[in-house]
Design an enzyme around this catalytic site. Structure first.
Site, short mmCIF file in Angstrom:
data_model
loop_
_atom_site.label_atom_id
_atom_site.label_comp_id
_atom_site.label_asym_id
_atom_site.label_seq_id
_atom_site.Cartn_x
_atom_site.Cartn_y
_atom_site.Cartn_z
N LYS A 193 0.84 -1.20 0.00
CA LYS A 193 0.00 0.00 0.00
C LYS A 193 0.88 1.25 0.00
O LYS A 193 0.68 2.16 -0.79
CB LYS A 193 -0.91 -0.03 1.23
CG LYS A 193 -1.84 1.13 1.34
CD LYS A 193 -2.81 0.96 2.50
CE LYS A 193 -3.55 2.27 2.73
NZ LYS A 193 -4.50 2.20 3.83
N GLU A 240 10.54 -4.63 4.47
CA GLU A 240 10.65 -6.03 4.05
C GLU A 240 10.33 -6.17 2.56
O GLU A 240 11.08 -6.80 1.80
CB GLU A 240 9.64 -6.89 4.84
CG GLU A 240 9.95 -7.02 6.32
CD GLU A 240 9.27 -5.96 7.17
OE1 GLU A 240 9.00 -4.84 6.65
OE2 GLU A 240 9.02 -6.22 8.36
N GLY A 244 -4.87 -1.83 5.05
CA GLY A 244 -4.03 -2.94 4.58
C GLY A 244 -4.64 -4.30 4.88
O GLY A 244 -4.72 -5.17 4.01
N ARG A 245 -5.09 -4.50 6.12
CA ARG A 245 -5.59 -5.82 6.50
C ARG A 245 -7.01 -6.07 6.00
O ARG A 245 -7.59 -7.13 6.24
CB ARG A 245 -5.49 -6.01 8.02
CG ARG A 245 -6.13 -4.92 8.84
CD ARG A 245 -5.70 -4.99 10.30
NE ARG A 245 -6.19 -3.87 11.10
CZ ARG A 245 -5.57 -2.69 11.20
NH1 ARG A 245 -4.47 -2.48 10.52
NH2 ARG A 245 -6.07 -1.73 11.97
N GLU A 265 -4.38 -6.61 15.02
CA GLU A 265 -3.88 -5.29 14.60
C GLU A 265 -5.01 -4.26 14.69
O GLU A 265 -4.76 -3.06 14.83
CB GLU A 265 -3.31 -5.34 13.17
CG GLU A 265 -2.39 -4.17 12.86
CD GLU A 265 -1.60 -4.33 11.56
OE1 GLU A 265 -0.42 -4.68 11.61
OE2 GLU A 265 -2.19 -4.11 10.48
N HIS A 316 -3.76 -33.09 18.29
CA HIS A 316 -2.57 -33.84 18.73
C HIS A 316 -1.47 -32.89 19.21
O HIS A 316 -0.31 -33.29 19.29
CB HIS A 316 -2.08 -34.73 17.60
CG HIS A 316 -3.12 -35.73 17.21
ND1 HIS A 316 -3.23 -36.98 17.78
CD2 HIS A 316 -4.15 -35.62 16.33
CE1 HIS A 316 -4.27 -37.61 17.25
NE2 HIS A 316 -4.85 -36.81 16.38
N LYS A 323 9.56 -0.48 14.12
CA LYS A 323 10.12 -0.13 12.81
C LYS A 323 11.16 0.97 12.97
O LYS A 323 12.24 0.92 12.39
CB LYS A 323 9.02 0.38 11.87
CG LYS A 323 8.05 -0.68 11.38
CD LYS A 323 7.09 -0.06 10.36
CE LYS A 323 5.90 -0.93 10.10
NZ LYS A 323 4.92 -0.32 9.21
#
Ligand code: F6P
Length: 539
Positions: free
Chosen positions: A205, A211, A267-268, A353, A384, A504
């Site tokens: 965005k 990253e 974004g999410r 978030e 399990h 950040k």
């Protein structure tokens, strides 16, 4: 408004005192038909919320809380584009991206739908060309490998959906996702791929995320190396999904290969925007439309259904009941479908978030709990691993169990076995196994305490016929809106994420230290030592 100051909150506190001694089994004893009475069937979803520590009065009071908090008005405000993301001064209009039925959506004097449709059409034309092999790489070969470079909302949603809809994927295209700045991630995905048949999607965005930009630059270098330094190859092998066109052009991506979206898409919440291009490439435009249609149907349901039978509202309120009145700290998402195994990770960002906040809309520290820890794993694998704690541990962990009646793979009796586990687990969690029951079995006396299951562990069961694009769209929208309702009632801002900034910034300060320079001394002693340890142990 502070939710704890409402009459409903006070009444819920009293009500909690009145019914806290009743177990789920007691509720079933009092209301033997709970399985029918506490089940909603709508939009092809079967939602059973009977196995909870609540009764009709609980629901009535929770709905009252939502009314006192003016939830219906808040829902309308979001859909009509009010700037409800106040700390970033933005509208929140992911619902507009999948609005397949309105003819216009006027926000601040502008109709948003034509531009949304234009970008969707651009995505359709492009994805069809890649899928039918007519889009060619720099050396004239069709694309075979798609690699999405993005992180957070520019990765988790598309990666989860592509995984979930594997049965709908193009047979000759591979779609991979690289998110981590750890070079191992990119190296692993690039291994064995031929650069001349690889298309990179840089999904960001902001187009500034460390990253993603680091991975994009390394991928660009990998491509250019293959073409002996020919920079022109970038135009054919790189496309961008972003709101920041200027930065994309600076990176060297052809402006006609930019797929835009807008600052009113969080974004999410962006997988139905251009950020979903990897999905469209994988499953095709018609399946993508079905996905959008599923989202849209849940959006309409959320907007139009009375609170007491509104699926996202009900699940949100039940979550508040456990979070704020029973003290539950976490919430498990347990899909009994291998294709949905990324769903809990995706929902972690959507929920945590958004609602992992401790300052309310008036700038005051909240005196009450907000977002829960979201976690989970596909069934039966989780059984399990961590179900021991769900069944006999000391924590209260409400859980959503999700399953589908039809499998994409009719393989022997796998699916009946899967579903028998799905149904058995919620029964075991709710009703447990008593000492009396155990005494009828031939159990050595000293082992009895270990074999008792208290039960009374709450679950919601969500079922549908098949995991297809339409149902997946509905499921995702259901959780998006659940998060919205909870954030509204907790009186927090669900659509910003200031809490990710500090880490950040500090990484930006520490990076030069790791690259060389003088021995640490600027930070606290622990940080200095970690920096020094890194420097001393690199070779
Ligand atoms: O670090 C958090 C975040 O800002 C998320 O909210 C977002 O989804 C992600 O980073 C990626 O951001 P972008 O799409 O701008 O690269």
């Amino acid at each position: 408004m502070n939710p704890t100051k409402t009459a409903a909150w006070n009444n819920l506190t009293d009500h909690y005192d009145q019914i806290k001694g009743l177990s789920i089994a007691d509720h079933f004893y009092r209301q033997p038909n709970r399985g029918d009475e506490y089940t909603l069937q709508s939009l092809g979803l079967h939602i059973d919320y009977s196995k909870h520590r609540l009764n009709q009065e609980t629901i009535r009071l929770l709905v009252k809380l939502a009314e006192e908090m003016e939830l219906s008005q808040a829902i309308l405000a979001m859909f009509r584009g009010d700037r409800i993301n106040r700390t970033e001064n933005r509208s929140v209009l992911h619902t507009a991206l999948r609005d397949l039925s309105s003819s216009s959506l006027m926000v601040a004097g502008e109709d948003l739908l034509p531009e949304i449709k234009r970008v969707r059409q651009q995505m359709e034309v492009f994805s069809e060309m890649v899928r039918d092999g007519s889009y060619l790489g720099h050396s004239g070969k069709p694309i075979r490998h798609i690699i999405n470079l993005g992180i957070g909302g520019s990765d988790l949603g598309p990666a989860m959906v592509c995984q979930a809809l594997t049965p709908y994927q193009h047979p000759h295209l591979t779609v991979d996702f690289v998110s981590n700045v750890d070079g191992s991630h990119l190296a692993q995905v690039l291994a064995g791929k031929s650069p001349d048949q690889t298309l990179f999607i840089v999904a960001s965005k902001t187009f500034t995320t460390q990253e993603t930009m680091t991975n994009a630059l390394s991928a660009k270098q990998w491509l250019i190396n293959h073409y002996n330094g020919d920079q022109k190859a970038v135009a054919a092998h790189f496309i961008a999904l972003s709101t920041n066109q200027e930065a994309v052009c600076e990176f060297g991506i052809d402006p006609k290969n930019i797929f835009v979206f807008w600052d009113w898409v969080g974004g999410r919440y962006s997988l139905t925007s251009a950020i979903g291009l990897s999905i469209m490439l994988a499953i095709g435009k018609d399946n993508f439309k079905s996905l959008l249609s599923g989202f849209h149907q849940m959006d309409r349901h959320f907007l139009q259904t009375p609170l007491e039978s509104n699926i996202p509202v009900l699940l949100a309120l039940i979550g508040i009941w456990y979070n704020n009145f029973w003290g539950a700290q976490s919430h498990a998402i347990l899909p009994y479908d291998q294709y949905l195994h990324r769903f809990p990770a995706y929902l972690q960002q959507t929920d945590m978030e958004s609602n992992g906040k401790s300052v309310d809309q008036q700038g005051k520290v909240t005196s009450y709990q907000t977002g829960a820890v979201i976690w989970g794993e596909a069934g039966t694998n989780g059984q399990h691993a961590f179900y021991q704690l769900l069944h006999q541990g000391t924590k209260l962990i409400p859980a959503d169990f999700i399953a589908f009646t039809k499998s994409h793979h009719q393989m022997g009796d796998h699916h009946q076995k899967l579903l028998s586990n799905f149904i058995a687990q919620t029964r075991a969690l709710a009703f447990g196994r008593t000492v009396e029951k155990l005494s009828q079995l031939n159990i050595p006396k000293e082992l009895v305490p270990y074999k008792v299951f208290d039960g009374n562990r709450p679950t919601t069961s969500i079922m549908a016929q098949q995991l297809n694009p339409d149902i997946l769209g509905k499921l995702i929208a259901l959780y998006e809106h659940k998060v919205f309702v909870q954030g509204h009632i907790w009186n927090i801002y669900s659509f910003d994420q200031w809490g990710v900034e500090l880490g950040k910034e500090l990484a930006g300060e520490i990076l030069p230290e790791l690259r060389g320079g003088l021995a640490g001394g600027e930070f606290d002693s622990s940080t200095n030592r970690l920096i020094n340890y890194f420097r001393e142990h690199q070779s």
